[in-house]
Design a protein around this motif. Sequence first.
Motif: not given
Lengths: 116, 114
Positions: B85-89, B109-113
């Motif tokens: 799911d790490s990605a830019v939304y 929104t940049r998400l880092t998991v």
Amino acid sequence: GDSVTQTEGPVTVSESESLIINCTYSATSIAYPNLFWYVRYPGEGLQLLLKVITAGQKGSSRGFEATYNKETTSFHLQKASVQESDSAVYYCALGDLGGSNAKLTFGKGTKLSVKS
Amino acid sequence: ETAVFQTPNYHVTQVGNEVSFNCKQTLGHDTMYWYKQDSKKLLKIMFSYNNKQLIVNETVPRRFSPQSSDKAHLNLRIKSVEPEDSAVYLCASSRDWGVSYEQYFGPGTRLTVL
């Protein structure tokens, strides 16, 4: 499904040089999709640069042009003389005309750097 | 001039946590979208909402769910995040649904998991 292939970046050109970013598409759900170029300038959100919804027509904006060629399924972006302010990431996109599955399919983007 | 607002700008979380991203548009548009831009820079549509009705759901895992309180807001919740799911939304809006309408995008929104 639908797909868009564009010039793989990064692309670097000098100011006042000409530019072409290639874009070809494959539309499986519709014969004549709408075609778009979106651009993302540094620090800004993605925004529409130009669009063409009729095959054979040309769209233009900010000195950029793109012609919808249904024979070659292409929509290349061109500019005769680039400026440093054109440095951005450019995305080619395809859209079907409507229906419950209306959506945009984007290419991977081409990062353009214009050096002075 | 920004008209599609997203919060947060960045988010770092652990596998299995729940996250929620907010999106608001001030354009008076009827349709909003969520896109995912993965590490290969491919932008893919996840959801479209028109007048609080879901229009498009592109085989997105069920842990993702859009949430809308009114036509100006479309949030994205991920119930139990996975590393992929790490990605830019990216959130977007358009005057109406249908691809001929210009879409206006937020900054992402940049998400880092981890």
